[in-house]
Design a protein around this motif. Sequence first.
Motif, PDB file in Angstrom:
ATOM      1  N   LYS A  74     -13.386 -13.711  33.731  1.00 20.84           N
ATOM      2  CA  LYS A  74     -13.791 -14.283  34.547  1.00 20.84           C
ATOM      3  C   LYS A  74     -13.122 -15.729  34.849  1.00 20.84           C
ATOM      4  O   LYS A  74     -13.589 -16.750  34.613  1.00 20.84           O
ATOM      5  N   PRO A  75     -11.849 -15.466  35.161  1.00 20.76           N
ATOM      6  CA  PRO A  75     -10.967 -14.451  35.794  1.00 20.76           C
ATOM      7  C   PRO A  75     -10.064 -14.254  34.684  1.00 20.76           C
ATOM      8  O   PRO A  75      -9.949 -14.585  33.695  1.00 20.76           O
ATOM      9  N   LYS A  76      -9.272 -12.994  35.160  1.00 20.21           N
ATOM     10  CA  LYS A  76      -8.428 -12.495  34.423  1.00 20.21           C
ATOM     11  C   LYS A  76      -7.014 -12.840  35.365  1.00 20.21           C
ATOM     12  O   LYS A  76      -7.023 -12.499  36.592  1.00 20.21           O
ATOM     13  N   TYR A  98     -18.116 -14.381  28.297  1.00 20.86           N
ATOM     14  CA  TYR A  98     -18.673 -13.921  27.229  1.00 20.86           C
ATOM     15  C   TYR A  98     -18.512 -14.605  25.972  1.00 20.86           C
ATOM     16  O   TYR A  98     -19.334 -14.484  24.984  1.00 20.86           O
ATOM     17  N   GLU A  99     -17.218 -15.418  25.748  1.00 19.46           N
ATOM     18  CA  GLU A  99     -16.956 -15.972  24.613  1.00 19.46           C
ATOM     19  C   GLU A  99     -16.854 -17.750  24.816  1.00 19.46           C
ATOM     20  O   GLU A  99     -16.259 -18.359  23.971  1.00 19.46           O
ATOM     21  N   ILE A 107     -22.179 -18.873  28.372  1.00 17.03           N
ATOM     22  CA  ILE A 107     -22.212 -18.866  29.895  1.00 17.03           C
ATOM     23  C   ILE A 107     -22.636 -17.424  30.480  1.00 17.03           C
ATOM     24  O   ILE A 107     -23.101 -17.396  31.687  1.00 17.03           O
ATOM     25  N   TYR A 108     -22.248 -16.304  29.892  1.00 15.34           N
ATOM     26  CA  TYR A 108     -22.664 -14.996  30.378  1.00 15.34           C
ATOM     27  C   TYR A 108     -24.158 -14.492  29.940  1.00 15.34           C
ATOM     28  O   TYR A 108     -24.839 -14.295  30.909  1.00 15.34           O
ATOM     29  N   ILE A 163      -9.985 -19.084  26.119  1.00 18.83           N
ATOM     30  CA  ILE A 163      -8.775 -18.551  26.746  1.00 18.83           C
ATOM     31  C   ILE A 163      -8.258 -17.628  26.011  1.00 18.83           C
ATOM     32  O   ILE A 163      -7.502 -17.847  25.006  1.00 18.83           O
ATOM     33  N   TRP A 164      -8.056 -16.116  26.582  1.00 16.03           N
ATOM     34  CA  TRP A 164      -7.867 -15.060  25.545  1.00 16.03           C
ATOM     35  C   TRP A 164      -6.481 -14.732  26.050  1.00 16.03           C
ATOM     36  O   TRP A 164      -5.941 -14.847  27.193  1.00 16.03           O
TER      37      TRP A 164
END
Length: 289
Positions: A74-76, A98-99, A107-108, A163-164
């Motif tokens: 959200k987003p990639k 999600y994190e 947030i999700y 940020i993953w």
Amino acid sequence: MKILCDKESDQCLSKLKRRAYIAISIYVILLSTLPLVNDVLSNGGWVGYGWGAYMFDNGVVSVRFSDIQYGADKPKIYVYPKPYYSLRPIDAVEISDYESFVDTLNIYRDAENMTVKIIDRRSIEYAYTYPNLTLRKVVTVLPNNSIVVRYETSRDVLFRVSIWRWYYARVAGISFNDTRKTTEIMLNNVTSIEFEFHDKEYGAWIGQVSFNMPINARIFRDDVGINKFIVETVSRELWFVITIHSNTSAVTSPVTAFFKTLLSVKGTRIVLPVIAIALVIYGWRRWIK
């Protein structure tokens, strides 16, 4: 349409056969060009491809929001290797709802409602509703291909935005080896964070996240490598700009790039009409002429 000939004659059947073949051929060729036409019309703009799922792709960067029922991506953000922008896009970083949290609200998972609105060709808005709180997230792709992610809330909150990536080579100059004795490293009062990652095929890439205010950040790892950093600040608004560029020249030869392009998603959009026209010509010479 009347055909002025004897329906039993070979000449009449030949005319019918030719006209039917031409009509079918035109239909097949037009059908084969639809993906290419759609790609041209949607280039450089947000387009939907699922329930709440949208994508921006201009051939240099690709920004994709997953379906509304998923909290990841959200987003990639993806980037294309230079100079062969038609090749496989490289998975860069992911903003994970999600994190991520506002205060104690995920947030999700804790959102009561979520709506999506395209603001203009370069900007899209996701709005979230919680008990006694609203959150607005706007993502904009700038003309220089940087991505702006902006969060706005109805009151001051503690933002924790994740940020993953699987995996970072370095974040803020910190490598996996630097985290051997701890699973978390803290950064205080920083206005930008630089990161590096490697793609097996296209080498090293450098990215930078620049913030609108000094923030704190925590860098995390798992057993394999550094997989995320979490941005933290208290405010009604948080926004940051993500810029990513290659740190190495392309190692793919032009010949290899050509064949990979033909097999890529973008390549097939060009190849399909060519194949359709070739088959129509072959069929005309084989069965009609």
